[in-house]
Motif scaffolding. Structure first.
Motif, short mmCIF file in Angstrom:
data_model
loop_
_atom_site.label_atom_id
_atom_site.label_comp_id
_atom_site.label_asym_id
_atom_site.label_seq_id
_atom_site.Cartn_x
_atom_site.Cartn_y
_atom_site.Cartn_z
N ALA A 30 0.82 -1.22 0.00
CA ALA A 30 0.00 0.00 0.00
C ALA A 30 0.85 1.26 0.00
N LYS A 31 2.11 1.16 0.43
CA LYS A 31 3.00 2.32 0.47
C LYS A 31 3.49 2.72 -0.92
N LEU A 32 3.41 1.81 -1.89
CA LEU A 32 3.93 2.09 -3.23
C LEU A 32 3.06 3.14 -3.92
N SER A 33 3.70 4.07 -4.63
CA SER A 33 3.00 5.21 -5.22
C SER A 33 2.00 4.80 -6.30
N GLN A 34 2.27 3.69 -6.99
CA GLN A 34 1.41 3.29 -8.09
C GLN A 34 0.42 2.19 -7.70
N VAL A 35 0.30 1.98 -6.40
CA VAL A 35 -0.71 1.04 -5.90
C VAL A 35 -1.87 1.86 -5.33
N GLN A 36 -3.03 1.68 -5.92
CA GLN A 36 -4.22 2.43 -5.50
C GLN A 36 -4.84 1.84 -4.24
N SER A 37 -4.97 0.51 -4.19
CA SER A 37 -5.52 -0.16 -3.01
C SER A 37 -5.11 -1.62 -3.02
N SER A 97 -5.18 -16.44 0.66
CA SER A 97 -3.94 -16.71 -0.07
C SER A 97 -3.77 -15.88 -1.34
N HIS A 98 -4.76 -15.04 -1.67
CA HIS A 98 -4.66 -14.18 -2.85
C HIS A 98 -4.59 -12.72 -2.40
N VAL A 99 -3.55 -12.05 -2.81
CA VAL A 99 -3.46 -10.60 -2.57
C VAL A 99 -3.76 -9.90 -3.90
N ILE A 100 -4.80 -9.07 -3.89
CA ILE A 100 -5.25 -8.42 -5.12
C ILE A 100 -4.96 -6.92 -5.01
N VAL A 101 -4.24 -6.42 -6.02
CA VAL A 101 -3.75 -5.04 -5.98
C VAL A 101 -4.35 -4.26 -7.13
N ARG A 102 -4.93 -3.09 -6.81
CA ARG A 102 -5.43 -2.17 -7.84
C ARG A 102 -4.31 -1.20 -8.19
N LEU A 103 -3.89 -1.20 -9.46
CA LEU A 103 -2.76 -0.38 -9.90
C LEU A 103 -3.24 0.89 -10.59
N ASN A 104 -2.39 1.92 -10.59
CA ASN A 104 -2.63 3.09 -11.42
C ASN A 104 -1.27 3.57 -11.93
N ASP A 140 1.96 3.75 -14.36
CA ASP A 140 2.78 2.86 -15.18
C ASP A 140 2.70 1.44 -14.62
N VAL A 141 1.96 0.57 -15.31
CA VAL A 141 1.73 -0.79 -14.82
C VAL A 141 3.04 -1.56 -14.77
N GLY A 142 3.87 -1.44 -15.81
CA GLY A 142 5.14 -2.17 -15.84
C GLY A 142 6.04 -1.80 -14.68
#
Length: 861
Positions: free
Chosen positions: A556-563, A686-693, A695-697
């Motif tokens: 969650a601390k990463l800048s390109q992770v929305q939630s 067992s699944h961690v699901i991340v919403r990105l925003n 630059d996906v790469g």
């Protein structure tokens, strides 16, 4: 005992050398008698195969009609005339060959794809006797969901109380584990299986003994590829008895190595663990209310299958009567060898599957061949009108109709052989690219006898089909009409009719392409009730779950992770369900199968679902006994004030705090299922699901870096949710690609045939056009005059194609619960495409004719 097939018997007597006929016939009869004891219809098929294989030099007798020099000279003359005419009319010959080559090449590629599909799961020697057990679960709306996950006690019951069943095998769903040692390991996909599994199915065991490879619950079988990866090329010298780690914690003993299942097996696995180990770790499998394994039964006698099916039908109901997890569930048998092609169930009854696409492509193949043969027939009869004097002279010299027919058959077969030869070469060169298109490993195996049967069959079939019309019509020409160079009556009408057939077929294929593309576009863009874009699903192993919360915080601390959220599975591919759900006011006479998805408090926000009543989970409060249900489940509960209603499942009790808008957890072939979302026991997710925003790469690189820092020995295993959803429609996507491709092929073949006919028509009417120009007709008037006949044919083809295309499209769309509406615009577009292509094709020759100097046409004889 029944006699061998009469037709095959007569064929054998017709061609076999009388000196050896008695011996050959006796041997075949003995083989037939022996095979009949096992299967009558298979014995008949083998008898036919043996007779056809005997049709070769050394066995075939010398036929008198071919012993005279006259006949050899006659056929030599036919070939000479065919060659002379081919070079005399080069343009028509090229068009004829081009149409046949394109059609046959396409058909060979489609035939390879079809053959690859129908061969799946047919290699098991005991395949005719293996049946799979399926569970039908009745839903609240009276529909039925069919699953292959069967309660283990059902398998135990078959072993103990069903004498008709020879053996019963258990096999788990495909699971992913880390395999290796503490230094080197990798994630592999495998299954848990009972000892009977390797004995029932024909998977080749390279090392070990099928009778005792699973004697120890801690045994493991490796695929040949896995054995080579871990022990090198000399694995066979020391692999048996070696130990290996599963998920870095369970030490198992290698008891055997099997040959990789291969592409013709629907059951794929890199390793096999024992079902006993799975049962020891999961005691819930012994409950009649829980589906745990796929169950296979070997039933030697066909007559016993309906007996077993009837007895097993109600066993779940009988053993769960009055229990908390009881449901309206029944068991059915389905032949395993048929399951790959017939895997769809509608209300508990087998209703197609991949066989639908096999049928579609078979129809496409036949239609393309038909279009190519129509081209040949049209151009041959058009050209043969010029040869009417030749036919007249041959008749005047005493040639019979049969002789002239044979000549046209000879020419058609010659063209067919040349076309098939060229097509086989082109198909061989195109095969690597076609494989990329259909994601297969198709092969033209020239060492296989069936390949040559197919090649010879294509050459003969196409030659006979394309040559039949000219061979029947042209020899029937009146002698006087032939010598006066007059066309056969009705020839023009028949040619126009065949053009209509061609463009009717092509327009139907264009309509099918449009409908399939529209449905696939609908699937890709429809609102699923959740946002599937930029949604990354990361799988964690069991020993990583202790750090789950810390991992989520770091991500969650990463800048390109929305939630960030965690769940027991991805909603796009999740299917855990229960029939044990209860709530206040539930009708005790009704049973419901409900999907259950365990997740944390941030799940609804991360998935961007819409709350329509109440609230979502709140991580600030203790929500472990609070439930959020979807609209379907809310309708099933059916109370006016749903919020606060008491609800329970799996022994978990709580209350409904919210209703979420319906979202798809299955593909669009099935209705939306009732769902309960729960925050119970989030430490096991067992699944961690991340919403990105952004630059996906770059985001993936950062997430991988965090993952590696927290779990250095773990593999970074992730997948995008939209990719998971897209994989649900792989069959449809392949079918759409193939239909789109071969629709263009059919249009191309039809157009080159139309181009040839328009060329012929313009040449026939060249003097008429010249006279009209001399008398003052404008080029535009002549252009319309030449095109209007063909435009009318395309309009007629469109009128015929609309109802047929609608039927085909509607029949395909019926397999989808959620689908597009067939719009009139689609049919209009298909007709317009056909008309425009046809007009462009014929317009070229028409334009040439209108600008040609009339003097050239008038002075030529």
């Amino acid at each position: 005992m029944k006699s061998p097939p009469k037709t095959a018997y007569k064929f054998l007597h017709w061609f076999c050398d009388p000196d050896i006929l008695e011996d050959v016939e006796g041997d075949l009869y003995e083989l037939y008698a022996e095979r009949t004891e096992r299967s009558k219809w298979k014995a008949r098929l083998h008898y036919w195969k043996d007779v056809l294989l005997l049709f070769r030099p050394g066995i075939v007798k010398n036929f008198k009609p071919f012993q005279t020099k006259i006949n050899y000279d006659m056929f030599s003359n036919y070939l000479k005339i065919a060659k002379r005419n081919a070079f005399l009319y080069k343009g028509y010959s090229v068009i004829n060959l081009l149409g046949l080559v394109v059609g046959i090449t396409s058909s060979i590629l489609i035939l390879l794809w079809i053959n690859d599909e129908i061969k799946v799961d047919q290699f098991h020697s005991n395949g005719d006797n293996i049946y799979q057990l399926f569970r039908n679960m009745k839903q609240s709306d009276e529909s039925v969901i069919t699953t292959e996950n069967i309660p283990k006690p059902a398998a135990d019951l078959m072993v103990e109380e069903f004498p008709e069943v020879e053996s019963v095998a258990l096999l788990s769903n495909l699971m992913e584990f880390k395999i290796g040692d503490k230094q080197t390991s990798s994630k592999q996909r495998g299954r848990f299986a009972s000892p009977e599994f390797m004995q029932m199915f024909s998977f080749n065991l390279l090392e070990g003994d099928k009778e005792n490879v699973f004697d120890n619950p801690m045994n493991i079988l490796l695929s040949e590829t896995l054995a080579k990866n871990y022990f090198g090329d000399t694995w066979d010298e020391s692999v048996i008895g070696q130990t290996i780690l599963v998920d870095d914690q369970y030490e198992v003993i290698i008891s055997g190595v099997y040959e990789d299942p291969g592409k013709y097996s629907s059951l794929q696995f890199d390793f096999l663990l024992t079902s006993a180990a799975f049962i020891a770790l999961n005691d819930w499998v012994n409950d009649w209310g829980n589906g745990s394994f796929m169950v296979y039964a070997s039933i030697p006698q066909k007559s016993d299958v309906p007996v077993v099916a009837e007895r097993i039908f109600n066993q779940i109901k009988e053993h769960t009567k009055g229990a908390a997890n009881s449901g309206d569930e029944t068991l059915i048998l389905h032949k395993f060898a048929d399951y790959y092609l017939y895997s769809n169930f509608t209300n508990g009854v087998v209703d197609g599957g991949r066989i639908d696409y096999v049928r579609i492509m078979t129809a496409v193949m036949v239609l393309i061949l038909l279009i190519a043969c129509i081209n040949f027939m049209n151009l041959t009869t058009a050209r043969a009108d010029r040869r009417s004097k030749e036919i007249g002279v041959r008749k005047a010299l005493g040639a019979r109709k049969a002789s002239i027919s044979i000549q046209f058959y000879t020419e058609a077969l010659l063209f067919s052989v040349i076309a098939v030869t060229a097509s086989v070469l082109i198909a061989y060169l195109l095969l690597p690219y076609f494989n990329l298109l259909v994601d297969k490993e198709l092969l033209l195996d020239f060492y296989a006898l069936e390949t040559w049967y197919a090649i010879v069959g294509l050459a003969l079939g196409i030659g006979i089909l394309s040559g039949t019309y000219p061979a029947i019509i042209l020899p029937a020409l009146n002698l006087n009409r032939s010598l006066r160079h007059q066309n056969a009556p009705g020839n023009s009408f028949i040619r126009k009719g065949l053009v209509v057939v061609q463009f009717t077929i092509s327009t139907i294929l264009i309509i099918a392409t449009g409908v399939i593309s529209a449905q696939m576009n609908y699937v890709s863009n429809k609102n699923l009730g959740l946002n599937k874009d930029n949604l990354l699903d990361i799988r964690l192993s069991a020993d990583s779950l202790q750090q789950l919360n810390a991992y989520k915080i770091e991500l969650a601390k990463l800048s390109q992770v929305q939630s960030v959220t965690a769940s027991m599975g991805n909603p796009a591919s999740y299917g855990r369900s229960t029939s044990s759900s209860n709530w206040e006011g539930k009708d005790p006479t009704k049973d419901f199968e409900v999907n259950v998805l365990l997740a944390d408090g941030n799940f609804i926000e991360t998935m961007e679902m819409e709350i329509v009543e109440g609230r979502a989970f709140d991580e600030r409060v203790a929500d472990s006994t609070s439930f959020v249900v979807n609209e379907v489940m809310a309708d099933i509960i059916g109370v006016d004030n749903l919020i606060g209603t008491r609800l329970s499942f799996w022994g978990i009790e709580g209350q409904v705090v919210g209703v979420v808008k319906n979202f798809h957890m299955r593909n669009f072939h099935q209705p939306i299922a009732p769902v309960i979302l729960s925050c119970y026991q989030t430490r096991f997710l067992s699944h961690v699901i991340v919403r990105l925003n952004g630059d996906v790469g770059n985001a993936i690189s950062e997430i991988e870096s965090v993952t590696k820092s927290m779990f250095p020995s773990k593999e970074f295993d992730y997948q995008f949710t939209d990719e998971i959803l897209q994989a649900n429609y792989q069959s449809e996507e392949t079918a759409a690609t193939l239909v789109r491709l071969f629709a263009m092929v059919s249009i191309f073949i039809s157009c080159i045939g139309l181009f040839g006919l328009s060329t012929f028509s313009v040449e026939q009417r060249s003097k008429e056009i010249a006279v009209r120009k001399v008398l003052g007709s404008q080029s535009s008037q002549l252009f319309v005059l030449l095109l209007k006949d063909y435009a009318l044919l395309i309009v007629i083809a469109f009128v015929l194609a609309v109802p047929l295309g609608y039927y085909v499209a509607q029949n395909w769309l019926n397999d989808f619960e959620f689908r597009v509406d067939i719009s009139p615009e689609l049919f209009i577009a298909a007709g317009a495409i056909s008309l425009i292509i046809a007009m462009v094709t014929t317009g070229f020759k028409a334009y040439q004719a209108t600008i040609t100097n009339p003097v050239k046409a008038l002075k030529s004889e």
